[in-house]
Enzyme design. Structure first.
Site, short mmCIF file in Angstrom:
data_model
loop_
_atom_site.label_atom_id
_atom_site.label_comp_id
_atom_site.label_asym_id
_atom_site.label_seq_id
_atom_site.Cartn_x
_atom_site.Cartn_y
_atom_site.Cartn_z
N ASN A 47 0.56 -1.15 -0.01
CA ASN A 47 0.00 0.07 0.08
C ASN A 47 0.98 1.19 0.08
O ASN A 47 0.33 2.27 0.30
CB ASN A 47 -0.91 0.08 1.18
CG ASN A 47 -1.71 -1.11 0.99
OD1 ASN A 47 -2.29 -1.48 -0.12
ND2 ASN A 47 -2.15 -1.51 2.60
N HIS A 133 -14.70 -1.30 5.06
CA HIS A 133 -13.69 -1.79 5.60
C HIS A 133 -14.02 -2.47 7.03
O HIS A 133 -14.85 -1.96 7.74
CB HIS A 133 -12.58 -0.80 5.97
CG HIS A 133 -11.13 -1.64 6.29
ND1 HIS A 133 -10.92 -1.35 7.69
CD2 HIS A 133 -10.41 -2.34 5.63
CE1 HIS A 133 -9.60 -1.98 7.59
NE2 HIS A 133 -9.26 -2.51 6.31
N GLU A 175 -16.36 4.24 2.39
CA GLU A 175 -14.94 4.60 2.00
C GLU A 175 -14.78 5.42 0.88
O GLU A 175 -15.88 5.87 -0.10
CB GLU A 175 -14.10 3.47 1.82
CG GLU A 175 -14.08 2.35 2.72
CD GLU A 175 -13.30 1.09 2.56
OE1 GLU A 175 -12.43 1.06 1.73
OE2 GLU A 175 -13.75 -0.06 3.21
N SER A 179 -11.01 -0.70 -0.24
CA SER A 179 -9.92 -1.04 -0.11
C SER A 179 -9.72 -2.42 -0.87
O SER A 179 -8.43 -2.82 -1.34
CB SER A 179 -9.50 -1.33 1.29
OG SER A 179 -10.58 -2.08 1.82
N ASP A 204 -14.13 7.23 5.26
CA ASP A 204 -12.79 7.00 5.54
C ASP A 204 -11.97 6.82 4.06
O ASP A 204 -12.31 5.84 3.27
CB ASP A 204 -12.78 5.48 5.89
CG ASP A 204 -11.68 4.81 6.23
OD1 ASP A 204 -10.42 5.07 5.68
OD2 ASP A 204 -11.60 3.61 6.89
N HIS A 207 -7.50 4.94 1.39
CA HIS A 207 -6.77 4.64 -0.16
C HIS A 207 -6.84 5.59 -1.14
O HIS A 207 -6.18 5.64 -2.11
CB HIS A 207 -7.45 3.34 -0.48
CG HIS A 207 -7.13 2.37 0.42
ND1 HIS A 207 -5.98 1.58 0.28
CD2 HIS A 207 -8.00 1.61 1.36
CE1 HIS A 207 -5.94 0.41 1.27
NE2 HIS A 207 -7.17 0.69 1.87
N LYS A 236 -0.67 4.14 4.13
CA LYS A 236 -0.99 3.74 2.57
C LYS A 236 0.07 4.77 1.94
O LYS A 236 1.40 4.74 1.86
CB LYS A 236 -2.10 3.85 2.25
CG LYS A 236 -3.18 3.25 3.05
CD LYS A 236 -3.56 2.02 3.44
CE LYS A 236 -4.60 1.64 4.19
NZ LYS A 236 -4.30 0.37 5.29
C1 LIG Z 1 -10.32 1.57 4.43
C2 LIG Z 1 -9.36 1.12 5.63
N1 LIG Z 1 -9.52 1.68 6.53
C3 LIG Z 1 -9.03 1.71 7.77
C4 LIG Z 1 -7.90 0.81 7.72
C5 LIG Z 1 -6.92 0.56 9.05
O1 LIG Z 1 -6.05 1.36 8.85
P1 LIG Z 1 -4.67 1.32 9.90
O2 LIG Z 1 -4.03 0.12 8.90
O3 LIG Z 1 -4.05 2.51 9.99
O4 LIG Z 1 -5.01 0.59 11.11
C6 LIG Z 1 -7.26 0.23 6.53
C7 LIG Z 1 -6.30 -0.56 6.60
O5 LIG Z 1 -5.97 -1.68 5.79
C8 LIG Z 1 -8.22 0.41 5.26
O6 LIG Z 1 -7.95 -0.12 4.16
#
Ligand SMILES: Cc1ncc(COP(=O)(O)O)c(C=O)c1O
Length: 383
Positions: A47, A133, A175, A179, A204, A207, A236
């Site tokens: 990532n 996610h 999101e 992801s 969120d 990405h 990422k």
């Molecule tokens: C969309 C999304 N939100 C949150 C997270 C979690 O983030 P972190 O890896 O900083 O805990 C991820 C991680 O893979 C993600 O893909």
């Protein structure tokens, strides 16, 4: 049932359903290569989209931070763990993304838990895109609010759910870039529906931040949407780890008072905050990196049309090949590994049943030859 028999039963269930997960010790990785004890692999599972994890200026910012502050923050931000480095980064993020406030969390997982747990009550509901996610879904499931799911990227489905009565508050969750599929949410429509119904949107953008939009300001900026709560993560495109919540003054103050993840967890090391600040600067001036990434994405998609696997609608760095079958996805991943290429298979429950996939991620560090090598290996594969 005793502990041991419970654990043994759960483990054999995992084995029997081809869902066994294994970690392996690696020497190191970057946006292009993964170094293991067996040698070097082309890395298509990272990532680190812009290659910033090994950027000399970011590394040097971390080193200087460690010299200045030591390597740990020594406590929660509410006790001793909030330094000038944290404060400056929060201000920098708020200015860059045009929000009144930013609050740092130690990870995206923690930010999603910390925000949702603090905001939601028993009368409330969360309406989330059904492919959101795990960290969002889990936060919603554990919160006292009800969780409803709308059909993936279908604002009409959201509208139907919003029309149903709720005595409390409603938080719509999605999101920016998904992801596991790499597709972008139709944020303008989602936001409009959310606003019309008088509710709040939480996006969120783990990405999308750093990659999409002018200066890498993310999916929301790109789609001219300003959700009430924006989550950005630093694991990422920033090449580091940690996360921030962008919101208004009142919400930030509320989270400082009520978010247990902020109150009861050691804050990120100040040196890390300083490195993230440098990564923000790299991202702001990173048009060339984003162009290189975009070329790699275009190149991959052009060549991948001829493969016997489905692509998703993704125009982003996440370019999954949908294989369907768990075993086939595993053997494809193993086959690529024999060819010196690292791509992890992603299986249910991380993705919906029947949609096991190779989650290929492209970065600005890949060369055209790297992509050609991946494609050649994929063309040659026979199950
Ligand atoms: C969309 C999304 N939100 C949150 C997270 C979690 O983030 P972190 O890896 O900083 O805990 C991820 C991680 O893979 C993600 O893909």
């Amino acid at each position: 049932m005793g502990w041991s028999s419970y654990l043994s039963r759960q483990l054999s269930e995992r084995r029997d359903t081809s869902l066994w997960r294994q970690r392996q010790v690696n020497q190191k990785s970057d946006g292009r290569f993964l170094y293991t004890n067996d040698g070097r692999y082309l890395n298509f599972s990272s990532n680190d989209y812009l290659g910033l994890s090994t950027n000399p200026a970011v590394i040097s910012a971390w080193q200087q931070g460690a010299e200045q502050y030591g390597v740990g923050s020594g406590g929660s931000g509410h006790i001793t763990g909030y330094t000038k480095a944290h404060q400056l980064l929060e201000q920098q993020l708020a200015d860059w993304l045009d929000y009144p406030k930013a609050l740092l969390f130690i990870s995206g997982y923690s930010a999603n838990q910390g925000v949702i747990a603090a905001l939601m009550t028993k009368q409330d509901r969360i309406i989330a895109d059904r492919l959101s996610h795990a960290s969002l879904m889990e936060a919603a499931i554990h919160s006292p609010a009800q969780l409803w799911r709308f059909l993936h990227n279908q604002p009409e489905s959201l509208t139907d759910l919003l029309a149903r009565p709720c005595i409390g508050k409603t938080l719509v969750v999605t999101e920016g870039v998904f992801s596991m599929d790499g597709d972008c949410a139709p944020l303008a429509d989602i936001y409009q529906q959310t606003r019309i119904s008088g509710n709040w949107l939480m996006v969120d953008d783990a990405h999308g931040i750093g990659i999409c939009g002018e200066q890498g300001r993310g999916s929301c900026w790109q789609q001219k949407v300003k959700p009430e709560i924006l989550i950005v993560t630093f694991g990422k495109a920033f090449g580091l780890s940690g996360a921030a919540v962008l919101c208004d003054e009142q919400t930030a103050e509320y989270l400082i008072q009520y978010s247990r993840h902020l109150i009861y967890s050691t804050s990120m090391p100040p040196a890390q905050a300083q490195a993230i600040s440098e990564a923000v600067r790299q991202i702001q001036s990173g048009d060339e990196l984003r162009q290189r990434l975009q070329q790699n994405i275009n190149d991959f998609r052009r060549q991948a049309q001829k493969l016997p696997f489905n692509l998703t609608d993704s125009t982003t760095a996440i370019q999954p090949l949908i294989v369907g079958n768990n075993e086939l996805s595993m053997s494809l991943s193993q086959y690529l590994q024999q060819k010196g290429i690292w791509v992890k298979a992603i299986r249910p429950p991380t993705v919906p049943p029947g949609s096991a996939r190779l989650r290929i991620t492209l970065t600005a560090s890949h060369t055209q030859q790297d992509i050609d090598m991946l494609m050649e290996a994929l063309y040659e594969f026979r199950s």
